[in-house]
Design a protein around this motif. Structure first.
Motif, short mmCIF file in Angstrom:
data_model
loop_
_atom_site.label_atom_id
_atom_site.label_comp_id
_atom_site.label_asym_id
_atom_site.label_seq_id
_atom_site.Cartn_x
_atom_site.Cartn_y
_atom_site.Cartn_z
N ILE A 96 0.65 -2.56 -8.18
CA ILE A 96 -0.72 -2.81 -7.71
C ILE A 96 -0.70 -3.32 -6.27
O ILE A 96 -1.49 -2.90 -5.42
N ASP A 97 0.25 -4.23 -5.98
CA ASP A 97 0.38 -4.74 -4.60
C ASP A 97 0.72 -3.61 -3.64
O ASP A 97 0.19 -3.55 -2.52
N MET A 98 1.58 -2.70 -4.07
CA MET A 98 1.97 -1.58 -3.20
C MET A 98 0.78 -0.67 -2.93
O MET A 98 0.59 -0.21 -1.81
N VAL A 99 0.00 -0.40 -3.98
CA VAL A 99 -1.18 0.45 -3.80
C VAL A 99 -2.17 -0.22 -2.85
O VAL A 99 -2.76 0.42 -1.97
N THR A 100 -2.34 -1.55 -3.01
CA THR A 100 -3.24 -2.31 -2.14
C THR A 100 -2.78 -2.26 -0.69
O THR A 100 -3.59 -2.24 0.24
N MET A 101 -1.46 -2.24 -0.50
CA MET A 101 -0.89 -2.30 0.84
C MET A 101 -0.62 -0.92 1.45
O MET A 101 0.04 -0.83 2.49
N VAL A 102 -1.12 0.13 0.80
CA VAL A 102 -0.84 1.48 1.27
C VAL A 102 -1.18 1.65 2.75
O VAL A 102 -0.41 2.24 3.51
N LYS A 103 -2.31 1.12 3.18
CA LYS A 103 -2.72 1.33 4.58
C LYS A 103 -1.79 0.61 5.56
O LYS A 103 -1.74 0.96 6.74
N TRP A 104 -1.03 -0.38 5.05
CA TRP A 104 -0.08 -1.09 5.91
C TRP A 104 1.34 -0.56 5.76
O TRP A 104 2.26 -1.09 6.37
N MET A 105 1.53 0.49 4.95
CA MET A 105 2.88 0.98 4.69
C MET A 105 3.63 1.37 5.96
O MET A 105 4.82 1.08 6.09
N PRO A 106 2.98 2.05 6.94
CA PRO A 106 3.70 2.36 8.18
C PRO A 106 4.20 1.09 8.88
O PRO A 106 5.29 1.08 9.45
N LEU A 107 3.39 0.03 8.81
CA LEU A 107 3.79 -1.23 9.42
C LEU A 107 4.99 -1.84 8.69
O LEU A 107 5.93 -2.35 9.32
N ILE A 108 4.98 -1.76 7.38
CA ILE A 108 6.09 -2.29 6.59
C ILE A 108 7.39 -1.56 6.92
O ILE A 108 8.45 -2.16 7.06
N HIS A 109 7.29 -0.25 7.09
CA HIS A 109 8.50 0.51 7.42
C HIS A 109 8.91 0.32 8.87
O HIS A 109 10.09 0.47 9.21
N ASP A 110 7.98 -0.09 9.72
CA ASP A 110 8.35 -0.54 11.06
C ASP A 110 9.17 -1.82 10.98
O ASP A 110 10.11 -2.03 11.75
N PHE A 111 8.81 -2.70 10.03
CA PHE A 111 9.60 -3.91 9.81
C PHE A 111 11.04 -3.54 9.50
O PHE A 111 11.99 -4.12 10.03
N ILE A 112 11.20 -2.58 8.60
CA ILE A 112 12.54 -2.18 8.17
C ILE A 112 13.32 -1.58 9.33
O ILE A 112 14.51 -1.88 9.53
N ALA A 113 12.66 -0.72 10.12
CA ALA A 113 13.32 -0.13 11.28
C ALA A 113 13.72 -1.22 12.28
O ALA A 113 14.81 -1.18 12.88
N LEU A 114 12.85 -2.22 12.43
CA LEU A 114 13.11 -3.32 13.36
C LEU A 114 14.30 -4.16 12.91
O LEU A 114 15.02 -4.74 13.73
N ALA A 115 14.53 -4.19 11.59
CA ALA A 115 15.62 -4.99 11.05
C ALA A 115 16.99 -4.49 11.54
O ALA A 115 17.95 -5.27 11.60
#
Length: 208
Positions: A96-115
């Motif tokens: 449910i949290d993932m579905v809620t955060m769908v619009k922020w998913m590109p940002l989350i994967h930017d976090f991972i790339a930044l790591a």
């Protein structure tokens, strides 16, 4: 003189929300502190009062994304329901949290790339992953101790569940028309739970 705590927290939240919007639009690399200040409606000087750098904002955003979710999930460890039931609730809540955060998913994967480029971000994401893993490990170990799950390796089962969850999100990114995050997370975890459940003793095994 520093601002009062309630105002301080309100301003921090205002800045972090503006940063999410700015980073989503421009990406971490192109976004500047002045862009975040403009989106937040605050002056650049006010922005630096609360956060001394863009990296500081990024680290605070990671906490904003993940800490509330972890707090709710930790409560499952002391719940009275069966370990399997609690593990199913865990998967439901995360999906449910993932579905809620769908619009922020590109940002989350930017976090991972930044790591890969910033050790501080990598360590922050690693802490989040370890906390999730600890919750899963405890739930599965409780199930093993209660005889619900086969007494094998709780860590391996926890890593398998984590891999399914991360992999399902990646598949959704590749093909959102094919993958339903909530549905496929649940069905894939259920397949793993079938292997974890304690198998009933058959008549032949009793005879042995």
């Amino acid at each position: 003189m520093p601002p009062k705590n309630d105002v301080s927290e309100e301003r921090k939240s205002q800045i972090l929300n503006a940063a999410m919007e700015t980073f989503s639009e421009l990406g971490f690399h192109k976004a500047r502190m002045s862009d975040i200040a403009e989106t937040s409606g605050l002056s650049k000087g006010s922005l630096y009062w609360y956060f001394d750098s863009k990296d500081s904002i990024i680290l605070n955003l990671l906490e904003k994304f993940f800490e509330p979710e972890l707090k709710d999930l930790r409560a499952l460890l002391t719940d009275n329901r069966s370990a399997e039931n609690r593990l199913e609730i865990y998967v439901d809540r995360v999906s449910i949290d993932m579905v809620t955060m769908v619009k922020w998913m590109p940002l989350i994967h930017d976090f991972i790339a930044l790591a890969f480029r910033k050790e501080q971000v990598r360590k922050a994401i690693s802490r989040y992953y370890q906390r999730h893993l600890e919750i899963l490990l405890s739930l599965i170990q409780q199930g093993m101790d209660a005889g619900e799950f086969q007494a094998e390796n709780a860590m391996e089962a926890s890593i398998a569940i984590g891999s399914i969850m991360e992999g399902t999100v990646l598949l959704w990114i590749y093909d959102p028309a094919q993958i339903d995050i909530k549905y496929h997370l649940k069905t894939n975890i259920n397949l793993l739970l079938q292997g974890l459940r304690t198998k009933p003793i058959t008549a032949d095994q009793t005879a042995d």
